[in-house]
Design a protein around this motif. Structure first.
Motif, PDB file in Angstrom:
ATOM      1  N   TYR A 147       0.795  -1.210   0.000  1.00  0.00           N
ATOM      2  CA  TYR A 147       0.000   0.000   0.000  1.00  0.00           C
ATOM      3  C   TYR A 147       0.838   1.275   0.000  1.00  0.00           C
ATOM      4  N   VAL A 150      -0.366   3.892  -2.455  1.00  0.00           N
ATOM      5  CA  VAL A 150      -1.533   4.644  -2.003  1.00  0.00           C
ATOM      6  C   VAL A 150      -1.082   5.826  -1.162  1.00  0.00           C
ATOM      7  N   GLU A 153       0.395   8.480  -3.436  1.00  0.00           N
ATOM      8  CA  GLU A 153      -0.634   9.178  -4.196  1.00  0.00           C
ATOM      9  C   GLU A 153      -1.384  10.182  -3.323  1.00  0.00           C
ATOM     10  N   ALA A 210      -8.642   6.253   2.108  1.00  0.00           N
ATOM     11  CA  ALA A 210      -8.102   6.167   0.756  1.00  0.00           C
ATOM     12  C   ALA A 210      -9.180   6.064  -0.309  1.00  0.00           C
ATOM     13  N   THR A 211     -10.210   5.256  -0.068  1.00  0.00           N
ATOM     14  CA  THR A 211     -11.213   5.069  -1.113  1.00  0.00           C
ATOM     15  C   THR A 211     -12.046   6.330  -1.343  1.00  0.00           C
ATOM     16  N   LEU A 214      -9.566   7.835  -3.855  1.00  0.00           N
ATOM     17  CA  LEU A 214      -9.182   7.037  -5.021  1.00  0.00           C
ATOM     18  C   LEU A 214     -10.378   6.431  -5.737  1.00  0.00           C
ATOM     19  N   TYR A 217     -10.767   0.561  -5.449  1.00  0.00           N
ATOM     20  CA  TYR A 217      -9.419   0.067  -5.157  1.00  0.00           C
ATOM     21  C   TYR A 217      -9.559  -1.362  -4.646  1.00  0.00           C
TER      22      TYR A 217
END
Length: 337
Positions: A147, A150, A153, A210-211, A214, A217
């Protein structure tokens, strides 16, 4: 470090003797060797063990926790383990020869999905925003796998670039990163439930889901060597069915209390009882819940490929997302069911 081994007894019937009246006892087959990262995301596996779902598929399962992704993937590739519950990015990295363990896994493939990662960026109490991470050290498992991309990013989307604005340091799997964060060895890291909630309860700050940033994922998948899987299709299909059955059981509200008892029985002894409730809300009540019927999210795999193309080995050519997933075992697992 919290490391435990969990083994489901083989429950196949003893076979009595045939002609001549001599009794013959069938020798139990070796257990299915599964290697995982310690954490609440193994809840379906614990349920499948404790509720006998693996046994109903005539599977004995031995689960080994891994300290980091390099140990896990090297062991899978070299045949020390049969199935790895691992990040989808690890499958892609080692299949493309970009893994940090120094071994290639051209035979690796995902056969089912488990979750979207439950990834949260969690920072020290004094770090209330991305700007507070400037000049600090953040922890990762391995910078070229897992990860870490991630994390890169998320930081870049908020104006911070690796080596210019912050540094990274290897700390191991999520349990090790959580412990290092609590010890203030690093300013922030990517955690998963319930470690994020446990850290927040102690004054640490969640900076991002994160989601939310993003979108799709693909987090954890079941990864195998294709040669082994083709030689043991019943094992793979049975494992997929048992995992999917466990997720269905977990999502049934009437099982919540028993699910909490199973959760606490497999977590470290000092885990507070409220951690089970926090994990239930995070892993089963929200949009990031465990994937039903062990379905993989190909759009999520595409995001994983996109991040690896951006942050991985410069100039390396990656394949289409579907290349890294073999749907045949999943399809066969639920055929006519």
């Amino acid at each position: 470090m919290f490391i435990r081994f969990f083994i489901v007894p083989w429950l196949a019937a003893l076979i009595a003797g045939c002609a001549g009246g001599t009794g013959v006892v069938a020798e139990a087959p070796p257990p299915l060797r599964v290697i995982v990262f310690p954490g609440a995301f193994n809840w379906p596996l614990w349920v499948a063990q404790d509720k006998g779902f693996f046994a109903s598929e005539r599977l004995a399962v031995a689960i080994t926790p891994t300290p980091n992704s390099t140990f896990q993937m090297k062991g899978l590739i070299q045949g020390e383990f049969d199935i790895a519950m691992t990040a989808m990015d690890n499958v892609i990295a080692y299949r493309e020869g970009q893994g940090e363990a120094g071994v290639g896994g051209p035979d690796l493939v995902a056969v089912m999905g488990s979750d979207a990662g439950f990834l949260r960026l969690v920072a020290s109490p004094e770090s209330r925003g991305y700007a507070d991470l400037r000049g600090k050290t953040l922890s990762v498992d391995a910078l070229t796998t897992g990860y870490a991309f991630v994390l890169l990013e998320l930081m870049e989307r908020h104006g911070l670039v690796l080596d210019r604005d912050y540094r990274t340091e290897r700390a191991g799997g999520v349990l090790q990163r959580y412990q290092a964060l609590l010890e203030r060895k690093h300013a922030a890291t990517i955690l998963v439930a319930p470690f994020d909630a446990m850290a927040e309860a102690q004054g640490f700050n969640r900076l991002a889901n994160a989601t939310d940033e993003l979108g799709h994922y693909q987090g954890v998948v079941a990864a195998v060597r294709q040669g082994w899987a083709r030689a043991h299709p019943d094992h793979v299909r049975g494992y997929i069915r048992a995992h999917a059955r466990a997720v269905d059981w977990l999502r049934e509200p009437r099982n919540k209390d028993e699910a909490a008892r199973i959760f606490l029985a497999h977590m470290p002894p000092n885990t507070p009882p409220q951690a089970a409730d926090s994990a239930y809300r995070a892993l089963l009540s929200g949009p990031e819940s465990f994937q039903r019927r062990a379905q993989i999210d190909l759009a999520g795999v595409e995001m994983v490929v996109k991040l690896r193309a951006k942050f991985g080995r410069p100039g390396a050519r990656l394949h289409e997302a579907a290349t890294y997933y073999d749907p045949s075992f999943h399809e066969a697992a639920f055929h006519n069911r």
